[in-house]
Motif scaffolding. Structure first.
Motif: not given
Length: 178
Positions: A148-155, A48-50, A57-65
């Motif tokens: 939460v920090v780890g999740c945001a970084l991983w995502a 999906v990132g690719a 697709v836009d990156f922001l919805p992928i990162w948020a989801g």
């Protein structure tokens, strides 16, 4: 597995508005104890990132989801470990490896929340690190903050790696004249 990956990526390619939800669902699966072993979530999030590199697709919805999904999945695993840890540890395949259980508990005593943060970035650990955090009774407020920090970084890192790879492969493809 390959068919699931291809089908999911084709769906996201055709339905970009669903990128948030697809990322959320697969990030939950990737962060649920033991479920992550059978779901190719990382490959899908990389793919999906690719798609970001192609402009589909836009990156922001992928990162948020993916962030929200990772938080949900890891908290469920932590809660299962907290509530059912002793029962889980008494099951036959696990009970036969008491030394590994003690090593896991020792890692949490030594590294604490850092073990959770590191666990986000190592596939084999991600399958059990949140469960073990609950079993080891890692302090909940500390778990919340570091998780939460780890999740945001991983995502961010996982689909971003796919995006960067997409740009690199696209550049190589064009450079070779295809």
């Amino acid at each position: 597995m390959d068919a699931l990956i291809e089908t999911t990526l084709a769906f996201v390619r055709e339905n970009a508005a669903w990128a948030f939800w697809i990322s959320l669902v697969f990030a939950i699966g990737e962060n649920l104890a033991l479920i992550s072993i059978v779901i190719p979530s990382t490959a899908i999030l990389l793919g999906v990132g690719a798609l970001v590199a192609t402009g589909q697709v836009d990156f922001l919805p992928i990162w948020a989801g993916a962030t929200i999904g990772a938080i949900i999945g890891s908290f469920i695993s932590y809660a299962i470990g907290w509530v059912y840890g002793d029962t889980l540890l008494s099951f036959r395949p696990v009970a036969k490896h008491a030394d590994l259980i003690e090593k896991g508990n020792a890692a949490f005593r030594r590294w604490g929340a850092l073990a959770v943060l590191i666990g986000h970035f190592f596939g084999p650990l991600r399958a059990v690190v949140f469960l073990m955090a609950g079993i080891a009774r890692l302090n909940l407020p500390v778990f919340i903050v570091i998780n939460v920090v780890g999740c945001a970084l991983w995502a961010y890192v996982t689909p971003k790696f796919g995006e960067v790879a997409g740009y690199v492969f696209g550049w190589i493809w064009r450079a070779l004249g295809f």
